[in-house]
Design a protein around this motif. Structure first.
Motif, short mmCIF file in Angstrom:
data_model
loop_
_atom_site.label_atom_id
_atom_site.label_comp_id
_atom_site.label_asym_id
_atom_site.label_seq_id
_atom_site.Cartn_x
_atom_site.Cartn_y
_atom_site.Cartn_z
N PHE A 61 26.28 -77.00 43.68
CA PHE A 61 25.77 -76.18 42.62
C PHE A 61 26.93 -75.60 41.43
CE2 PHE A 61 24.25 -73.01 40.18
CZ PHE A 61 22.57 -73.39 39.04
N SER A 62 27.49 -74.49 42.29
CA SER A 62 28.56 -73.67 41.43
C SER A 62 29.49 -75.07 40.57
CB SER A 62 29.46 -73.05 42.04
OG SER A 62 29.93 -73.58 43.52
N ARG A 63 29.56 -76.14 41.46
CA ARG A 63 30.63 -77.79 41.12
C ARG A 63 30.35 -77.74 39.55
NH1 ARG A 63 32.30 -79.15 45.24
NH2 ARG A 63 29.86 -81.06 45.40
N PHE A 64 29.32 -78.07 39.91
CA PHE A 64 28.02 -78.19 38.73
C PHE A 64 28.04 -77.45 37.83
CE2 PHE A 64 24.13 -78.85 36.15
CZ PHE A 64 23.96 -80.11 36.31
N ILE A 65 27.95 -76.15 37.80
CA ILE A 65 28.05 -75.45 36.76
C ILE A 65 29.59 -75.57 36.43
CG2 ILE A 65 27.73 -73.06 36.03
CD1 ILE A 65 25.47 -74.21 36.57
N ARG A 66 30.38 -75.50 36.78
CA ARG A 66 31.69 -75.28 36.41
C ARG A 66 32.36 -76.76 35.65
NH1 ARG A 66 36.77 -77.62 39.12
NH2 ARG A 66 35.48 -77.45 41.30
N GLU A 67 31.99 -78.09 36.05
CA GLU A 67 32.61 -79.32 35.50
C GLU A 67 31.48 -79.79 34.55
OE1 GLU A 67 32.07 -82.21 38.48
OE2 GLU A 67 34.30 -81.36 38.89
N GLN A 68 29.84 -79.41 34.23
CA GLN A 68 29.08 -79.49 33.62
C GLN A 68 28.18 -78.36 31.96
OE1 GLN A 68 28.39 -82.97 33.41
NE2 GLN A 68 29.59 -83.18 35.15
N ILE A 69 28.45 -77.34 32.84
CA ILE A 69 27.51 -76.69 31.46
C ILE A 69 28.69 -75.71 31.37
CG2 ILE A 69 26.46 -74.71 31.53
CD1 ILE A 69 24.78 -77.22 32.43
N THR A 70 29.85 -75.19 31.72
CA THR A 70 31.13 -74.33 31.02
C THR A 70 32.51 -74.94 30.78
OG1 THR A 70 31.67 -73.74 33.53
CG2 THR A 70 29.88 -71.82 32.71
N ALA A 71 32.50 -75.78 31.09
CA ALA A 71 33.98 -76.94 30.65
C ALA A 71 33.88 -76.89 29.14
CB ALA A 71 33.88 -78.56 30.48
N PRO A 72 35.03 -76.87 28.66
CA PRO A 72 35.59 -76.36 27.31
C PRO A 72 34.86 -77.62 26.33
CG PRO A 72 37.06 -75.72 28.44
CD PRO A 72 36.21 -76.66 29.44
N GLU A 73 35.35 -78.94 27.50
CA GLU A 73 34.84 -80.21 26.55
C GLU A 73 33.46 -80.83 26.08
OE1 GLU A 73 36.60 -81.00 30.25
OE2 GLU A 73 37.11 -80.02 29.53
N LYS A 74 32.74 -80.13 27.14
CA LYS A 74 31.02 -80.28 27.26
C LYS A 74 30.37 -79.36 26.28
CE LYS A 74 31.48 -83.45 31.25
NZ LYS A 74 31.03 -83.88 31.28
N GLY A 115 27.85 -80.71 22.92
CA GLY A 115 26.98 -81.04 24.09
C GLY A 115 25.60 -80.45 24.12
N ASN A 116 26.79 -79.46 24.69
CA ASN A 116 25.78 -78.25 25.51
C ASN A 116 24.65 -77.22 24.50
OD1 ASN A 116 25.83 -79.53 27.78
ND2 ASN A 116 27.44 -78.05 28.56
N VAL A 117 25.25 -77.46 22.94
CA VAL A 117 25.24 -76.48 22.45
C VAL A 117 24.24 -77.52 21.64
CG1 VAL A 117 25.60 -75.21 19.93
CG2 VAL A 117 27.76 -75.08 22.42
N SER A 118 24.45 -78.10 21.64
CA SER A 118 23.20 -79.10 20.35
C SER A 118 21.90 -79.24 21.43
CB SER A 118 23.74 -79.94 19.79
OG SER A 118 24.55 -80.88 20.93
N ILE A 119 22.27 -79.30 22.31
CA ILE A 119 20.82 -79.47 23.89
C ILE A 119 20.25 -78.16 23.52
CG2 ILE A 119 20.18 -79.34 26.11
CD1 ILE A 119 22.35 -81.56 26.34
N VAL A 120 20.66 -77.13 23.13
CA VAL A 120 20.39 -75.27 23.25
C VAL A 120 19.70 -75.49 22.25
CG1 VAL A 120 20.84 -73.31 23.89
CG2 VAL A 120 21.62 -74.43 25.32
N THR A 121 20.05 -75.40 20.62
CA THR A 121 19.80 -75.81 19.83
C THR A 121 17.98 -75.82 19.70
OG1 THR A 121 21.67 -75.09 19.13
CG2 THR A 121 19.94 -75.65 17.49
N GLY A 122 18.19 -77.48 20.50
CA GLY A 122 17.17 -78.87 20.12
C GLY A 122 15.77 -77.73 20.75
N MET A 123 16.27 -77.73 21.82
CA MET A 123 15.03 -76.57 23.43
C MET A 123 14.84 -75.20 22.80
SD MET A 123 16.88 -77.22 26.98
CE MET A 123 15.68 -76.02 27.61
#
Length: 75
Positions: free
Chosen positions: A31-44, A47-55
């Motif tokens: 879980f912490s590896r997923f958070i580090r690699e997919q949620i808090t990674a600068p290159e992602k 995409g994460n901002v547009s998902i949060v905006t849509g939701m």
């Protein structure tokens, strides 16, 4: 003035930042590896901002319809 060519396999003439060291923790959970690699990674981030905006827009629409929806229906 003559221009000299760089020697073969020379690094670029401008400054490049050293590569970031990847810290690997053998005790890191999936879980912490997923958070580090997919949620808090600068290159992602874009995409994460547009998902949060849509939701957020979707949730705000539901909230507005449930709160003031009676004004939309003619009496």
């Amino acid at each position: 003035m003559a221009r000299r060519a760089a020697p073969a396999n020379a690094p670029p003439a401008f400054f490049t930042a050293p590569p970031r060291r990847q810290l690997v923790d053998p005790n890191e959970s999936a879980f912490s590896r997923f958070i580090r690699e997919q949620i808090t990674a600068p290159e992602k981030l874009p995409g994460n901002v547009s998902i949060v905006t849509g939701m957020s827009v979707f949730a705000a629409g539901i909230f507005i319809a449930r709160t003031w929806g009676d004004m939309l229906v003619p009496a």
